[in-house]
Every structure is written in structure tokens, then in C-alpha cells.
Design an enzyme around this catalytic site. Sequence first.
Site, short mmCIF file in Angstrom:
data_model
loop_
_atom_site.label_atom_id
_atom_site.label_comp_id
_atom_site.label_asym_id
_atom_site.label_seq_id
_atom_site.Cartn_x
_atom_site.Cartn_y
_atom_site.Cartn_z
N HIS A 8 0.89 -1.38 -0.01
CA HIS A 8 -0.11 -0.07 -0.16
C HIS A 8 0.70 1.47 0.22
O HIS A 8 0.25 2.28 -0.08
CB HIS A 8 -1.00 0.20 1.18
N THR A 94 -11.32 14.47 12.55
CA THR A 94 -13.05 14.76 12.94
C THR A 94 -14.05 14.09 13.30
O THR A 94 -13.28 12.65 13.73
CB THR A 94 -13.53 15.89 11.79
N ASP A 208 -19.48 17.53 14.46
CA ASP A 208 -20.37 18.17 14.38
C ASP A 208 -21.07 16.92 16.11
O ASP A 208 -19.96 16.72 17.02
CB ASP A 208 -21.35 17.21 13.62
N1 HPA Z 1 -19.36 9.22 13.94
C1 HPA Z 1 -18.26 8.59 13.80
N2 HPA Z 1 -17.60 9.36 13.16
C2 HPA Z 1 -17.36 11.18 12.93
C3 HPA Z 1 -18.69 11.36 13.26
C4 HPA Z 1 -19.61 10.85 14.22
O1 HPA Z 1 -20.78 11.76 14.36
N3 HPA Z 1 -17.74 12.90 13.61
C5 HPA Z 1 -17.08 12.95 12.05
N4 HPA Z 1 -16.41 11.60 12.60
#
Ligand code: HPA
Length: 236
Positions: A8, A94, A208
Site C-alpha cells: 500500500h 474530526t 458535529d
Molecule cells: N461518528 C463517527 N465518526 C465521526 C463522526 C460521527 O458522528 N463525526 C466525525 N467523525
Amino acid sequence: MKNIQTPHIKPEGVEIAETILLPGDPLRAKFIADNFLENSVCFNKVRGMLGYTGTFKGKKISVMGTGMGPGSIGIYSYELIKFFGVKNLIRIGTCGSLQRDVNIYDVILAMASSTDTNYMHQYNLPGQLSLHASYDLLSKSHEIAKEKNINVHVGNILSTDIFYSADKKSIDNWKKMGILAVEMESVALYANAIALGANALTILTVSDSLITGEETTPEERQTAFTKMVEIAMELA
Ligand code: HPA
């Protein structure tokens, strides 16, 4: 390290540094190489999983995408440690917040990673291993954040392999256990680092909230992302 190749990662002689930043998105790796590194050279294009090596404040540092989920980051982090001698692996990603006081754009240093995946089954342990960050990377990143006046949360996260879960209630049980946020990669990164003797840390920006339903826009994410990259870069 000359001309080592794996299924990879094919660097064709380009060096991979001892310290690597690992965003999920390979285009983020390119963005970091273009905007933060000097003299960057591409070391991987296999499957579009772009990787670069350059310098930051005179220190050699690499950056490479990992893809999403434990399967994908499991492959890349294993090969980087085992075959390319990478010592410090810093995921920059994130996550979704699980706590009211963890707001979107906040930065989290993942001291520990809990999981609902099967990734740990391969080790046949007669119990459950606590997956933890490297203390060295964790304490240094905390100091760097303080110096830069970046407010961070430090704690336990959930590393899941299901983004769209059929069981909407399960997340509530994790929340009750103080889990700060959910993402999908740290279990494999921390497990590989512990099993193979390397140092790992996950730094996350909240994109989020699973509590309020708030979401960030791509532009806003870019700004928040920069704070996280600044902390990670200084760790090199
Ligand atoms: N769930 C899983 N992984 C993530 C999320 C989530 O809500 N937001 C960003 N990565």
C-alpha cells in the site's frame, strides 16, 4: 530504508520521516504539505492515499492520508511502523461530540480510546487492554496548546466502525461513561502503536454534535483544522 515497498506504500526512494501526521482525507495531506511544509516531496500515490515528506522549522516531517475506519488506518499505521520505522504517529481528524460542554470546533486530545470494534480480537488477550495515547506526545501537545492559547479537552473517546448505526441508543451509554466524542480510527492506531512499540496520539476537531445536531460547514472546518495542525506540527 532505501526502496522498501509494501502493498500500500511505494515511496520509490523518498524518505518517510520518524514523525508523521495522519489526516483521514488524502487531500488534507496534500493541503498540509502545500501550506505548512517546506520542500515537500510526494512519497505515496498508491490508491490515491497521498503521502509527503518535507520540513517544518528545519525538522523532517511526513504527512499521509489514512482513509476512514480501523481497517484502513490499521493497514497504513502498521506498514509505517513495521516497514518504514516511523516512531511518532499523530492522527489529526474530526469527531462527533457526545457531551454538552464539548462544542463544535473544540479540539480534543484523545488520552484514551474506547471501542465497539473487533480490532482488538487479533491479540487474543484474556481481558481488555486500555488503549491509550503516548504520554510523551499527549503531555507535549497539551503544553503546546497552552502556549498557543488553544483551549483543549483531554479525555476518553469512542472509536467505532459504524458511522450509520442501526442502534441509535447505544451512543447514550457511551455518553454516560464520560466519552467526549466519537470517531473511527484511533482504536487501530493506538493498538498498532502499542503492539509495535511506537508513539501515537489522536488530535480531533469537533465537526458535529450528536447531542445538539449542530454541524460545521467545510469552510469553518478548515479554520478549526488549522489550530489542530499547528499543535501537531510543533510535536515534530
Ligand atoms: N461518528 C463517527 N465518526 C465521526 C463522526 C460521527 O458522528 N463525526 C466525525 N467523525
